[in-house]
Design a protein around this motif. Sequence first.
Motif, PDB file in Angstrom:
ATOM      1  N   LEU B 133       0.765  -1.359  -0.162  1.00 32.93           N
ATOM      2  CA  LEU B 133      -0.012   0.064   0.115  1.00 32.93           C
ATOM      3  C   LEU B 133       0.870   1.119   0.004  1.00 32.93           C
ATOM      4  N   ASP B 134       2.160   1.185   0.392  1.00 34.98           N
ATOM      5  CA  ASP B 134       2.769   2.478   0.342  1.00 34.98           C
ATOM      6  C   ASP B 134       2.501   3.419   1.465  1.00 34.98           C
ATOM      7  N   MET B 135       1.791   3.079   2.507  1.00 36.52           N
ATOM      8  CA  MET B 135       1.327   3.841   3.430  1.00 36.52           C
ATOM      9  C   MET B 135       1.886   3.778   4.808  1.00 36.52           C
ATOM     10  N   SER B 149      -6.553   7.147  10.171  1.00 35.61           N
ATOM     11  CA  SER B 149      -7.312   7.822   9.305  1.00 35.61           C
ATOM     12  C   SER B 149      -8.406   6.954   8.522  1.00 35.61           C
ATOM     13  N   GLY B 150      -9.517   7.568   7.801  1.00 33.52           N
ATOM     14  CA  GLY B 150     -10.350   7.055   7.254  1.00 33.52           C
ATOM     15  C   GLY B 150      -9.771   6.168   5.926  1.00 33.52           C
ATOM     16  N   GLY B 151      -8.861   7.115   5.187  1.00 39.53           N
ATOM     17  CA  GLY B 151      -8.216   6.468   4.366  1.00 39.53           C
ATOM     18  C   GLY B 151      -7.344   5.181   4.680  1.00 39.53           C
ATOM     19  N   GLN B 152      -6.489   4.947   5.625  1.00 31.88           N
ATOM     20  CA  GLN B 152      -5.687   4.150   6.129  1.00 31.88           C
ATOM     21  C   GLN B 152      -6.465   2.836   6.443  1.00 31.88           C
ATOM     22  N   ARG B 153      -7.939   3.227   7.206  1.00 32.92           N
ATOM     23  CA  ARG B 153      -8.813   2.169   7.631  1.00 32.92           C
ATOM     24  C   ARG B 153      -9.268   1.397   6.330  1.00 32.92           C
ATOM     25  N   GLN B 154      -9.810   2.217   5.329  1.00 32.97           N
ATOM     26  CA  GLN B 154     -10.181   1.849   4.140  1.00 32.97           C
ATOM     27  C   GLN B 154      -9.125   0.803   3.456  1.00 32.97           C
ATOM     28  N   ALA B 155      -7.895   1.342   3.246  1.00 30.40           N
ATOM     29  CA  ALA B 155      -6.840   0.451   2.858  1.00 30.40           C
ATOM     30  C   ALA B 155      -6.803  -0.687   3.202  1.00 30.40           C
ATOM     31  N   VAL B 156      -6.699  -0.791   4.897  1.00 34.03           N
ATOM     32  CA  VAL B 156      -6.790  -2.016   5.408  1.00 34.03           C
ATOM     33  C   VAL B 156      -8.069  -2.932   5.000  1.00 34.03           C
ATOM     34  N   LYS B 185      -5.633   7.183  -3.948  1.00 35.96           N
ATOM     35  CA  LYS B 185      -4.743   6.051  -3.677  1.00 35.96           C
ATOM     36  C   LYS B 185      -5.445   4.685  -3.500  1.00 35.96           C
ATOM     37  N   ILE B 186      -6.509   4.580  -2.936  1.00 41.01           N
ATOM     38  CA  ILE B 186      -7.163   3.156  -2.822  1.00 41.01           C
ATOM     39  C   ILE B 186      -7.706   2.931  -4.103  1.00 41.01           C
ATOM     40  N   LEU B 187      -8.127   3.835  -4.750  1.00 40.09           N
ATOM     41  CA  LEU B 187      -8.637   3.110  -6.123  1.00 40.09           C
ATOM     42  C   LEU B 187      -7.325   2.648  -7.000  1.00 40.09           C
ATOM     43  N   GLU B 188      -6.231   3.186  -6.788  1.00 40.01           N
ATOM     44  CA  GLU B 188      -5.021   2.804  -7.473  1.00 40.01           C
ATOM     45  C   GLU B 188      -4.874   1.065  -6.927  1.00 40.01           C
TER      46      GLU B 188
END
Lengths: 290, 249
Positions: B133-135, B149-156, B185-188
């Motif tokens: 994920l590179d996060m 964060s929301g983005g991080q949670r969604q990534a997981v 990022k998530i879409l990628e």
Amino acid sequence: MSPTILMNALQLGLIFAVLSIGEYITVNIMDSPDLTVDGSFVSGAAVCAMMTLAGMPNLGLICSMLVGALCGCVTAFLQTKMKIQPLLAGILTMTGLYSINLRMMKNMPTVNLFIKGKPAPTLLSNEEFRIAILLIIVLVIVGLLYVFFKTNLGLMLRASGDNEVMVKSSSINVDSMKFLGLGLSNAFVGLSGALLAQFQGFADISGGTGMLVLGLAGIIIGEAILKPKNVGTGLIAAVLGAIIYRFLYTIALRLGFAASDMNLVSAVLVAITISIPHLQKLMKGAKNNA
Amino acid sequence: MLELQNVTVIFNEGTTLEKKALDNVSLTINDGDFVTILGSNGAGKSTFFNVITGSIPVKSGKIFLDGQEITHQPEHVRSKTLGRLFQDPSQGTAPHMTVEENMGLAISSHRSLFAIAVRKQEQEQFKQILSQLDMGLEDRLKTPIGLLSGGQRQAVALMMAVVNPPKLLMLDEHTAALDPVSAKKILEVTNQVIAKDRITALMITHNLKDALENGNRLLIFQDGKVTHDFSGQAKEQLTIEDLVHCYDV
Ligand SMILES: Nc1ncnc2c1ncn2[C@@H]1O[C@H](COP(=O)(O)OP(=O)(O)O)[C@@H](O)[C@H]1O
Ligand SMILES: [Mg+2]
């Protein structure tokens, strides 16, 4: 205070620690307090008392857990299969248990653990080893639960309390988790009741009154002191809180409170502690307005 | 392969609030398809997902997954082979459990109940997965996921959904609640994971551009019906202009 009184408080604290651990599973892990407790506590005591009188005190302790688990499963059944609200489900089980407990106790309000005029021998008979035995019981339970909550099944149980929406849309069967959690919780509640019966030398049909709140008080005090961030410290906090509460209880008795006042003390304590965040908000609001 | 045969869903039947959320929908999704889905609010897109997962029962019709009828299979049984992500990142993860515990949960149903969920071996596996994920999430395995964060949670949550590649991945506006950078990022990552295991995927979105630029097929829902269905060439030639004429955005 004399050492005997302090020792007594510690022993009772350890016995009620088992109760708090049981409630920790419903209150903290499943995020849904369970009112079965006031009934299943007595069920555990009753079964163990009768078996102790029949000369099987240790098997009685094990059976108290099985019977407790069964009580929890009844509540889970009401919740999941009959779609009854969690609180009402617990109340129904607790109410029904009163009659069952009385039957188990052969319709006597108290069963004294005496065989032929002598105290029946139990795991806790030997005063020298009593604390060690109780300590081992509590530590083994904490250890086993600590490991259990790290297993796949343990994670599933925790997740179903932490985010039910997510678990509902996952492969985890939420209903099974309710059976597991309530069963496990009440197994320890029953064991706590059984230990208390053996410790006191009697089982009492109304001994369950206020037990839910008492167990809760232990959890809350532990939380206030340790501020646990994970399940392991949460369990330890519940044990510590239960012991501390018992010492406070002992002090309160010394200060002249009657034992019968203590339900009120527990209730007030729990009410205040739970509303502290809200009270703090109110105070802040008042300050900002001033 | 997913197949819906004449699926109808009606909410509040027989009341003044009666609503036909799915109206006799028949549809086949082929293996390896990445389908983007558009449609105005209330068109029935989420309901379409809900009948596939079983969280809402059908009024009539049948649903097949890989040839097996699943119309009346309980939700938790189907979920073993389905992956789903919601708009709200908090729906997909357990906040008080750590990142590694959440990941462990994602593979738990395929493993022995009484085995320790996260050992060294799994930690390595999760680190490797999350590093894609590179996060920097691979360094936060012990963090309660509610603190991310929301983005991080969604990534997981995304990684949880694909760690055991599902037969079908359903994404319900899964980037809509994120800031633009996280959404991109998530879409990628979504495209990466779908391509890697050739996962069959359905993605609901409100972003016309995202619907055009991703996937190989595009569906438009309107009033509980699939009104447009563009595949392959037809989809590639589609423009935002065309889409605007297809439905009220
Ligand atoms: N659980 C429900 N109960 C009643 N009505 C619902 C429910 N879920 C969805 N609906 C209604 O069904 C229609 C389709 O909803 P939905 O599938 O969520 O639309 P969307 O395309 O925006 O995802 C809407 O009119 C919605 O109000
Ligand atoms: Mg929707």
